[in-house]
Design a protein around this motif. Structure first.
Motif, PDB file in Angstrom:
ATOM      1  N   VAL A   3       0.852  -1.196   0.000  1.00 19.82           N
ATOM      2  CA  VAL A   3       0.000   0.000   0.000  1.00 19.82           C
ATOM      3  C   VAL A   3       0.886   1.245   0.000  1.00 19.82           C
ATOM      4  O   VAL A   3       2.062   1.183   0.344  1.00 19.82           O
ATOM      5  N   TYR A   4       0.305   2.369  -0.374  1.00 23.01           N
ATOM      6  CA  TYR A   4       1.039   3.622  -0.351  1.00 23.01           C
ATOM      7  C   TYR A   4       0.082   4.765  -0.055  1.00 23.01           C
ATOM      8  O   TYR A   4      -1.125   4.640  -0.244  1.00 23.01           O
ATOM      9  N   LYS A   5       0.626   5.872   0.408  1.00 25.30           N
ATOM     10  CA  LYS A   5      -0.201   7.033   0.717  1.00 25.30           C
ATOM     11  C   LYS A   5      -0.072   8.105  -0.355  1.00 25.30           C
ATOM     12  O   LYS A   5      -1.047   8.659  -0.817  1.00 25.30           O
ATOM     13  N   ASN A   6       1.132   8.401  -0.763  1.00 28.38           N
ATOM     14  CA  ASN A   6       1.362   9.505  -1.681  1.00 28.38           C
ATOM     15  C   ASN A   6       1.700   8.982  -3.078  1.00 28.38           C
ATOM     16  O   ASN A   6       2.787   8.461  -3.298  1.00 28.38           O
ATOM     17  N   PRO A   7       0.803   9.152  -4.040  1.00 24.36           N
ATOM     18  CA  PRO A   7       1.058   8.645  -5.387  1.00 24.36           C
ATOM     19  C   PRO A   7       2.215   9.354  -6.092  1.00 24.36           C
ATOM     20  O   PRO A   7       2.722   8.849  -7.094  1.00 24.36           O
ATOM     21  N   ASN A   8       2.677  10.470  -5.566  1.00 24.00           N
ATOM     22  CA  ASN A   8       3.814  11.169  -6.171  1.00 24.00           C
ATOM     23  C   ASN A   8       5.113  10.381  -6.029  1.00 24.00           C
ATOM     24  O   ASN A   8       6.096  10.705  -6.695  1.00 24.00           O
ATOM     25  N   TYR A   9       5.132   9.389  -5.139  1.00 23.93           N
ATOM     26  CA  TYR A   9       6.351   8.614  -4.914  1.00 23.93           C
ATOM     27  C   TYR A   9       6.396   7.331  -5.737  1.00 23.93           C
ATOM     28  O   TYR A   9       7.370   6.580  -5.657  1.00 23.93           O
ATOM     29  N   LEU A  10       5.363   7.052  -6.487  1.00 21.58           N
ATOM     30  CA  LEU A  10       5.309   5.834  -7.304  1.00 21.58           C
ATOM     31  C   LEU A  10       4.937   6.187  -8.735  1.00 21.58           C
ATOM     32  O   LEU A  10       4.226   7.165  -8.974  1.00 21.58           O
ATOM     33  N   GLN A  11       5.424   5.386  -9.666  1.00 21.41           N
ATOM     34  CA  GLN A  11       5.020   5.568 -11.048  1.00 21.41           C
ATOM     35  C   GLN A  11       4.799   4.198 -11.683  1.00 21.41           C
ATOM     36  O   GLN A  11       5.461   3.232 -11.309  1.00 21.41           O
ATOM     37  N   PRO A  12       3.876   4.105 -12.616  1.00 20.73           N
ATOM     38  CA  PRO A  12       3.612   2.821 -13.256  1.00 20.73           C
ATOM     39  C   PRO A  12       4.767   2.411 -14.168  1.00 20.73           C
ATOM     40  O   PRO A  12       5.537   3.252 -14.630  1.00 20.73           O
ATOM     41  N   SER A  13       4.860   1.132 -14.405  1.00 23.56           N
ATOM     42  CA  SER A  13       5.910   0.592 -15.266  1.00 23.56           C
ATOM     43  C   SER A  13       5.361  -0.595 -16.055  1.00 23.56           C
ATOM     44  O   SER A  13       4.523  -1.343 -15.549  1.00 23.56           O
ATOM     45  N   THR A  14       5.863  -0.763 -17.247  1.00 25.13           N
ATOM     46  CA  THR A  14       5.517  -1.940 -18.056  1.00 25.13           C
ATOM     47  C   THR A  14       6.703  -2.891 -18.166  1.00 25.13           C
ATOM     48  O   THR A  14       6.702  -3.797 -18.989  1.00 25.13           O
ATOM     49  N   SER A  15       7.705  -2.709 -17.328  1.00 25.24           N
ATOM     50  CA  SER A  15       8.908  -3.544 -17.367  1.00 25.24           C
ATOM     51  C   SER A  15       8.572  -5.017 -17.154  1.00 25.24           C
ATOM     52  O   SER A  15       7.746  -5.368 -16.303  1.00 25.24           O
ATOM     53  N   ASP A  16       9.234  -5.873 -17.897  1.00 23.96           N
ATOM     54  CA  ASP A  16       9.016  -7.312 -17.714  1.00 23.96           C
ATOM     55  C   ASP A  16       9.662  -7.833 -16.432  1.00 23.96           C
ATOM     56  O   ASP A  16       9.488  -8.992 -16.077  1.00 23.96           O
ATOM     57  N   ALA A  17      10.371  -6.970 -15.698  1.00 23.57           N
ATOM     58  CA  ALA A  17      10.931  -7.366 -14.400  1.00 23.57           C
ATOM     59  C   ALA A  17       9.830  -7.765 -13.423  1.00 23.57           C
ATOM     60  O   ALA A  17      10.074  -8.527 -12.490  1.00 23.57           O
ATOM     61  N   PHE A  18       8.616  -7.292 -13.656  1.00 26.16           N
ATOM     62  CA  PHE A  18       7.488  -7.587 -12.778  1.00 26.16           C
ATOM     63  C   PHE A  18       6.734  -8.857 -13.197  1.00 26.16           C
ATOM     64  O   PHE A  18       5.749  -9.220 -12.565  1.00 26.16           O
ATOM     65  N   ASP A  19       7.180  -9.505 -14.255  1.00 24.75           N
ATOM     66  CA  ASP A  19       6.456 -10.647 -14.825  1.00 24.75           C
ATOM     67  C   ASP A  19       7.056 -12.009 -14.502  1.00 24.75           C
ATOM     68  O   ASP A  19       6.520 -13.025 -14.927  1.00 24.75           O
ATOM     69  N   HIS A  20       8.170 -12.039 -13.776  1.00 27.45           N
ATOM     70  CA  HIS A  20       8.883 -13.295 -13.561  1.00 27.45           C
ATOM     71  C   HIS A  20       8.947 -13.673 -12.084  1.00 27.45           C
ATOM     72  O   HIS A  20       9.234 -12.826 -11.242  1.00 27.45           O
ATOM     73  N   ASP A  21       8.711 -14.928 -11.800  1.00 29.44           N
ATOM     74  CA  ASP A  21       8.836 -15.443 -10.435  1.00 29.44           C
ATOM     75  C   ASP A  21      10.262 -15.886 -10.184  1.00 29.44           C
ATOM     76  O   ASP A  21      10.947 -16.347 -11.097  1.00 29.44           O
ATOM     77  N   GLN A  22      10.698 -15.751  -8.943  1.00 27.65           N
ATOM     78  CA  GLN A  22      12.011 -16.215  -8.518  1.00 27.65           C
ATOM     79  C   GLN A  22      11.821 -17.193  -7.366  1.00 27.65           C
ATOM     80  O   GLN A  22      10.944 -17.018  -6.526  1.00 27.65           O
ATOM     81  N   GLY A  23      12.639 -18.223  -7.346  1.00 26.79           N
ATOM     82  CA  GLY A  23      12.532 -19.249  -6.326  1.00 26.79           C
ATOM     83  C   GLY A  23      13.183 -18.850  -5.015  1.00 26.79           C
ATOM     84  O   GLY A  23      13.934 -17.874  -4.948  1.00 26.79           O
ATOM     85  N   PRO A  24      12.884 -19.618  -3.967  1.00 28.03           N
ATOM     86  CA  PRO A  24      13.523 -19.391  -2.676  1.00 28.03           C
ATOM     87  C   PRO A  24      15.043 -19.458  -2.798  1.00 28.03           C
ATOM     88  O   PRO A  24      15.583 -20.207  -3.613  1.00 28.03           O
ATOM     89  N   ARG A  25      15.706 -18.648  -1.997  1.00 26.65           N
ATOM     90  CA  ARG A  25      17.165 -18.599  -1.910  1.00 26.65           C
ATOM     91  C   ARG A  25      17.854 -18.057  -3.155  1.00 26.65           C
ATOM     92  O   ARG A  25      19.076 -18.064  -3.222  1.00 26.65           O
ATOM     93  N   THR A  26      17.113 -17.588  -4.151  1.00 28.53           N
ATOM     94  CA  THR A  26      17.762 -16.944  -5.289  1.00 28.53           C
ATOM     95  C   THR A  26      18.000 -15.483  -4.952  1.00 28.53           C
ATOM     96  O   THR A  26      17.332 -14.914  -4.089  1.00 28.53           O
TER      97      THR A  26
END
Length: 79
Positions: A3-26
């Motif tokens: 969650v966040y309070k101030n939207p000025n501190y966040l911006q949307p992204s279409t980066s594929d960095a948000f599309d991949h899962d990583q396993g434990p201990r990686t």
């Protein structure tokens, strides 16, 4: 859920960095908030640090394996 309070501190992204899962201990690919895609727990972690191991928390068989996904990236090089 992150969650966040101030939207000025966040911006949307279409980066594929948000599309991949990583396993434990990686190593976390980027600093930020990661969400377990099975049970929805969230953690904050620095880039390069190991994501929590399998024993960090347990899942039911319906939740599947522990897998972490980046949900908020902490940009250390603001523009």
């Amino acid at each position: 859920m992150a969650v966040y309070k101030n939207p000025n501190y966040l911006q949307p992204s279409t980066s594929d960095a948000f599309d991949h899962d990583q396993g434990p201990r990686t190593a976390a690919s980027l600093a930020g908030i990661y969400r377990c895609m099975g049970c929805h727990r969230e953690i904050g972690i620095a880039a390069g640090h190991a994501l929590p191991p399998h024993g960090h928390h347990t899942h039911t068989s319906a939740q599947g394996s522990i897998r972490w996904r980046l949900v908020v990236y902490a940009d250390h090089n603001p523009k």
